[in-house]
Design a protein around this motif. Sequence first.
Motif, mmCIF file in Angstrom:
data_model
loop_
_atom_site.group_PDB
_atom_site.id
_atom_site.type_symbol
_atom_site.label_atom_id
_atom_site.label_comp_id
_atom_site.label_asym_id
_atom_site.label_seq_id
_atom_site.Cartn_x
_atom_site.Cartn_y
_atom_site.Cartn_z
ATOM 1 N N GLU A 108 -3.809 -26.775 1.521
ATOM 2 C CA GLU A 108 -4.556 -25.607 2.793
ATOM 3 C C GLU A 108 -5.148 -24.264 1.938
ATOM 4 O OE1 GLU A 108 -0.639 -24.860 4.459
ATOM 5 O OE2 GLU A 108 -0.822 -26.095 5.724
ATOM 6 N N ASP A 147 -4.551 -20.236 1.445
ATOM 7 C CA ASP A 147 -3.780 -19.370 1.379
ATOM 8 C C ASP A 147 -4.331 -17.882 1.527
ATOM 9 O OD1 ASP A 147 -4.990 -18.532 -0.743
ATOM 10 O OD2 ASP A 147 -3.048 -18.866 -2.008
ATOM 11 N N HIS A 148 -4.022 -16.770 1.822
ATOM 12 C CA HIS A 148 -4.403 -15.783 3.181
ATOM 13 C C HIS A 148 -5.961 -15.182 1.671
ATOM 14 C CE1 HIS A 148 -0.786 -14.316 -0.188
ATOM 15 N NE2 HIS A 148 -1.969 -13.108 0.179
ATOM 16 N N LEU A 149 -5.493 -15.892 -0.022
ATOM 17 C CA LEU A 149 -6.365 -15.370 -0.926
ATOM 18 C C LEU A 149 -7.133 -16.108 -0.891
ATOM 19 C CD1 LEU A 149 -3.757 -14.066 -3.356
ATOM 20 C CD2 LEU A 149 -5.270 -12.339 -2.426
ATOM 21 N N GLY A 150 -7.691 -17.391 -0.070
ATOM 22 C CA GLY A 150 -8.859 -18.352 0.040
ATOM 23 C C GLY A 150 -8.843 -18.979 -1.523
ATOM 24 N N THR A 151 -7.407 -18.854 -1.968
ATOM 25 C CA THR A 151 -7.156 -20.524 -3.017
ATOM 26 C C THR A 151 -6.877 -21.237 -2.332
ATOM 27 O OG1 THR A 151 -6.259 -18.401 -4.501
ATOM 28 C CG2 THR A 151 -6.277 -20.765 -4.915
ATOM 29 N N GLU A 152 -7.204 -22.577 -2.748
ATOM 30 C CA GLU A 152 -6.675 -23.795 -1.991
ATOM 31 C C GLU A 152 -5.434 -24.399 -2.412
ATOM 32 O OE1 GLU A 152 -10.129 -26.665 -0.319
ATOM 33 O OE2 GLU A 152 -9.994 -26.959 -2.156
#
Length: 345
Positions: free
Chosen positions: A257, A259-264
């Motif tokens: 997935e 996250d809200h920071l764009g990190t998978e």
Amino acid sequence: MGSDAAMTQSYPPTSPASPAPPLEDENILAEILLRLPPHPTSLYRASRVCKRWRQLILDPEFLRGLRAFHRTPPVLGFFHNSPCPRRFVCAEGSPGRILHATAALRRDGEDGMWWFVECRHGRSLLRGRDWADLLVWDPMTAERRGISVPYRVRAGTFDLNAAVLCPKTVRGDCHYSPFDVVVVCTRQARAFACVYSSATGSCILEFQLGNQRLALVELPSETFSVYKRNIRVGRSEGGGLGLTAVKNFSMHLWVREVDHLGTEKWVLGREIDLYKLLALPLTQTRVGSMPVWISGIAEDGNAVFLRTMVGIFVVWPEIKKFKMLTNSVLIKTVYPYASFYVPEV
């Protein structure tokens, strides 16, 4: 007066033609047959009703509609490379076409056989013992395509693997579509890939399938310390990249997935208690001493094959359903095969 009466004499109105029964209307019949369960024996039994039904079911337009309606093909069973009489084990029904075709699957050479590498999109990929030759085989259509792996790809490699792929626009099986075979190898701590295209009939010594590229994906930190290699990469229930792992009698479904920071990152999606799910078969022996290993995962991630000391089970995680397929303890790795079953003429 009499003539006027004759002229005005009324007759009962002509009744409109009665509509054809549903099973006599080609369009309605096709819609009914499309909604049969995608079970291996469903279309076979329907095709045996009469010649008209068989012609409709074998029509390419109907088969395209069948795939579009059901989208995800059913898992028919699995292939294996173990020393057992039959190299295909059925999960649903008894698709005789595959059994007969597999029995005749031989190759020229000293070892006399092909070794399964994987199954995807209704096709199977096999290799020779030394990886010099690959075979793309369609169990449903009996189509075969031999591929020679260039020596410069194989020379000095530490490990080799391969996959057969279909165009992105095709979902499910793609019996009549072009395909690509990707061969990946490791050499001196580096990964290399080449692609064979059935459209051109040649190998391309670069990995260029649209915008696809080789990328390193870090696994969860628990992979080796907790699961001890009892883990497989596959498609998650949501359609993205997923991991299925087993620890003791617990199956863990990991999803990739953002996250809200764009990190998978990896997130533990679900956990299934295999001890409760498989309680009846497992209590037949010493439960505490029975390991559970993942033998294979269907390409859509909707079926997981587990190896135990009493045999191999298939588990459908989404509906928490299971079935024992064989009591053979010789089979270790399996290659699940999914396809819409096309009846034989």
